[in-house]
Write a protein that holds these residues in place. Structure first.
Motif, PDB file in Angstrom:
ATOM      1  N   GLY A 129       5.997   8.932   9.169  1.00  0.00           N
ATOM      2  CA  GLY A 129       6.886   8.081   8.380  1.00  0.00           C
ATOM      3  C   GLY A 129       6.742   8.258   6.884  1.00  0.00           C
ATOM      4  N   TRP A 130       7.286   7.291   6.180  1.00  0.00           N
ATOM      5  CA  TRP A 130       7.316   7.364   4.719  1.00  0.00           C
ATOM      6  C   TRP A 130       5.927   7.261   4.104  1.00  0.00           C
ATOM      7  N   PHE A 131       5.008   6.561   4.763  1.00  0.00           N
ATOM      8  CA  PHE A 131       3.664   6.371   4.226  1.00  0.00           C
ATOM      9  C   PHE A 131       2.978   7.726   4.009  1.00  0.00           C
ATOM     10  N   HIS A 186      13.333   9.362  14.650  1.00  0.00           N
ATOM     11  CA  HIS A 186      13.321   8.051  13.988  1.00  0.00           C
ATOM     12  C   HIS A 186      12.066   7.946  13.118  1.00  0.00           C
ATOM     13  N   TYR A 187      12.205   7.391  11.936  1.00  0.00           N
ATOM     14  CA  TYR A 187      11.021   7.121  11.118  1.00  0.00           C
ATOM     15  C   TYR A 187      11.246   5.859  10.297  1.00  0.00           C
ATOM     16  N   CYS A 188      10.135   5.244   9.872  1.00  0.00           N
ATOM     17  CA  CYS A 188      10.218   4.082   8.975  1.00  0.00           C
ATOM     18  C   CYS A 188       9.039   4.169   8.017  1.00  0.00           C
ATOM     19  N   GLY A 189       8.399   3.049   7.718  1.00  0.00           N
ATOM     20  CA  GLY A 189       7.246   3.081   6.827  1.00  0.00           C
ATOM     21  C   GLY A 189       6.008   3.584   7.538  1.00  0.00           C
ATOM     22  N   THR A 190       5.673   2.917   8.655  1.00  0.00           N
ATOM     23  CA  THR A 190       4.467   3.289   9.406  1.00  0.00           C
ATOM     24  C   THR A 190       4.694   3.333  10.914  1.00  0.00           C
ATOM     25  N   GLY A 191       5.932   3.283  11.373  1.00  0.00           N
ATOM     26  CA  GLY A 191       6.202   3.548  12.784  1.00  0.00           C
ATOM     27  C   GLY A 191       6.657   2.395  13.650  1.00  0.00           C
ATOM     28  N   TRP A 192       6.538   1.155  13.182  1.00  0.00           N
ATOM     29  CA  TRP A 192       6.904   0.020  14.044  1.00  0.00           C
ATOM     30  C   TRP A 192       8.420  -0.081  14.243  1.00  0.00           C
ATOM     31  N   TYR A 196       0.813  -1.224   0.000  1.00  0.00           N
ATOM     32  CA  TYR A 196       0.000   0.000   0.000  1.00  0.00           C
ATOM     33  C   TYR A 196       0.846   1.274   0.000  1.00  0.00           C
ATOM     34  N   ILE A 197       2.173   1.146  -0.133  1.00  0.00           N
ATOM     35  CA  ILE A 197       3.027   2.339  -0.265  1.00  0.00           C
ATOM     36  C   ILE A 197       3.860   2.179  -1.544  1.00  0.00           C
TER      37      ILE A 197
END
Length: 614
Positions: free
Chosen positions: A588-590, A559-565, A503-504
């Motif tokens: 995040g990136w999403f 800190h960031y990633c795709g959706t936070g996990w 979905y991204i």
């Protein structure tokens, strides 16, 4: 050495015995286990020789003259052809301790039985209960220099590039827990951790040579260095000495006094390092003591143990077995993307959450309610804090979190910290560590005890969360010059080579973001979590990994990633290390790449100048 030994490929494979070697003439077989264990059954012909009879009150080796008398009385000489066994992991290196002692005393025909008692029994071999002895003889030692080292020697070499120190203890010991009454917690400064339990395969035989070599070399312990090992009292570390010898390391020793001696010595001369907030990364024994009432929780509202993951309890493994008393928390209770009316969801769109009506109702949301798109951010405070209260958690509850998915545990830990729960802890290694410690699991569903009030109406630690506008400032270089956006995704995601979320579809990264590592795939975190046992990677290695990217505790790190996990776990690691300017860019990136402001968010999608990941 028999041909079957050589299959493992060790350079000094004659030091590793197999069952067939027990048939060789003149072999003296030594059982290094306790007398009670030996008397209950042992390999036929074995003499019982627990290591404890050869040490003084400080658990150091007795003087050589006393060892000579004891060994002579047991019927051994320096020329004896000796094979030693124990019950591997349960013995904590007992066979290695005897091997090291014999080599120190000049014995040259000593080996350890691969797999020991465990493999002997598993293979269906016969056992006996006869107590075996040998007639007394004379043992004359020729001391082998360099096999035994003391703290003074280690201190004189600890800053040399060609000197490696191995800590063979558990993560809990290494990070700062004082499990055996040590004067100080932590590890010898500069030591690398290679835990004793990692040396063995599932059948309790040792790793193949190539695997052992890779394990040691991955920690910087190479054959061109002088290597010493320590543990609590020199037992597990003596086994590491054996492995060094087996691998052909020419300069290897055991620190007999180990941490018991080092920690009791002058802290300036004999420095130690520990994880600043180590008590927030708990070990199974601590959790068991909490459950059994042997220790009191810090939170005045008691404690709650949380098993978490995405989806209901039957989707996360909770129903198959969990820590007794643990409740299940679905991550959809704390975050969402789409929140449509339960009674009338759009036919052409994903419903987007797996919460129950009761879990929604606890937030004040009914089956006819909808919420704006949230891009898998956490719920706004007005819904989040009641959701946490529904778990039976207040700001003054001690909470222990674990999950089979490290990122899920990180997500829940960070969310609770942001909300204002002051005592949040992560069980290092999760359920697997709990079971490895020998503790029982339960399949009984645990009812929550919801509380009426979390203790606040807005998050008590809003500084742990930053928004899109803040991230945009850093991305555009018009924010704090020490502020960093730390990208906790795979190298492929960071470089734009892959876009692994269904979905991204957007590939790339936030402009000016620094790669903070994550895993080799979307589903893992192997730069932060050890694949061998699911425990957190040594903090000394994480610190060095980030420092190599120019990221230190002096920075303000988002800190960031795709959706936070994944980023939440990274945030928690920085928190454990005591980094004070540390937060999560939850969007995040999403949302950055797909949300309503994507057209003004600076991104990078040119990757030709980036090298391959290390």
């Amino acid at each position: 050495s028999s041909s079957s030994t050589k299959v493992k490929g060790y350079p000094n494979d004659s030091l590793l015995a197999v069952a067939a070697d027990l048939n060789n003439s003149g072999v003296v077989l030594l059982d290094a286990r306790s007398a009670d264990t030996y008397n209950a059954g042992h390999i036929p012909g074995a003499l019982n020789m627990p290591w404890g009879q050869f040490v003084d009150a400080s658990v150091n080796l007795l003087p050589v003259s006393e060892l000579e008398v004891l060994l002579g009385a047991l019927g051994l000489t320096r020329e004896s052809k000796i094979i030693i066994y124990d019950d591997t992991i349960a013995s904590w290196g007992a066979a290695g301790r005897l091997f090291w002692m014999f080599e120190y005393l000049g014995c040259t025909r000593v080996s350890i039985l691969d797999g020991g008692w465990d493999k002997w029994v598993a293979d269906g071999n016969v056992t006996e209960t006869t107590v075996n002895t040998l007639p007394a003889t004379t043992f004359t030692a020729i001391e082998k220099p360099g096999v035994v080292v003391d703290k003074e020697y280690i201190e004189s070499r600890m800053n040399d590039a060609d000197f490696a120190i191995i800590d063979t203890r558990t993560d809990a010991d290494f990070i700062g827990w004082r499990l055996y009454g040590e004067a100080r917690g932590g590890h010898i400064s500069g030591a690398v951790q290679i835990p004793y339990a990692w040396y063995f395969k599932e059948d309790k035989t040792i790793l193949e040579y190539q695997d052992m070599k890779e394990l040691f070399e991955s920690k910087g312990v190479t054959s061109d260095k002088e290597v010493t090992a320590y543990c609590t009292a020199g037992i597990r570390s003596a086994y590491a000495y054996f492995l060094g010898r087996l691998m052909g390391y020419e300069r290897v020793s055991n620190y007999d006094g180990s941490i018991s001696d080092w920690a009791a010595s002058n802290e300036i001369t004999y420095p130690m390092d520990s994880l600043k907030n180590y008590e927030k990364l708990v070990h199974p024994g601590w959790v068991k003591q909490l459950i059994d009432g042997e220790i009191e929780p810090d939170g005045k509202d008691g404690y709650v143990i949380v098993e978490c993951g995405w989806g209901p309890s039957d989707a996360t493994g909770y129903d198959d077995g969990h820590i007794p008393g643990a409740i299940h928390v679905n991550t959809d209770e704390i975050e969402y993307h789409k929140f449509f009316a339960r009674n009338n969801p759009p036919a052409d769109q994903w419903f987007g959450r797996s919460t129950t009506e009761d879990e929604d109702a606890a937030k004040g949301l009914g089956p006819d309610d909808t919420l704006p798109d949230n891009w898998w951010n956490i719920y706004p405070d007005e819904y989040l804090l009641p959701a946490i209260a529904y778990m039976g958690i207040t700001a003054d509850t001690t909470v222990v979190v674990y999950s089979s998915v490290p990122g899920a545990a990180g997500r829940v830990v960070w969310t609770l910290m942001y909300a204002g729960v002051e005592d949040v802890r992560l069980l290092n290694g999760g359920l697997a560590a709990w079971q490895a410690a020998g503790y029982d699991v339960s399949t009984d569903a645990v009812e929550r005890a919801p509380v009426a009030n979390f203790g606040a109406t807005i998050a008590l630690h809003p500084e742990y969360l930053v928004d899109d506008a803040y991230a945009r400032k850093i991305a555009n270089n018009n924010g704090d010059p020490d502020a960093i956006l730390l990208d906790i995704r795979t190298w492929g995601e960071y470089t734009g080579a892959t876009a692994p979320y269904s979905y991204i579809p957007a590939s790339g990264r936030i402009q000016n973001a620094v790669w903070g590592h994550a895993g080799d795939a979307l589903s893992d975190m192997n730069y932060f979590v050890d694949a061998k046992d699911g425990t957190m990677r040594s903090f000394t290695e994480i610190k060095a990994m980030w420092a190599a990217e120019g990221v230190t505790s002096e920075n303000t790190v988002s800190h960031y990633c795709g959706t936070g996990w994944r980023a939440a776990l990274s945030f928690f690691y920085a928190h454990l290390m005591g980094w004070e300017n540390n937060n999560l860019f939850d969007s995040g990136w999403f949302k950055w790449s797909m949300g309503p402001e994507a057209d003004i968010n600076p991104m990078v999608d040119e990757y030709q100048d980036l090298p391959a990941a290390e």
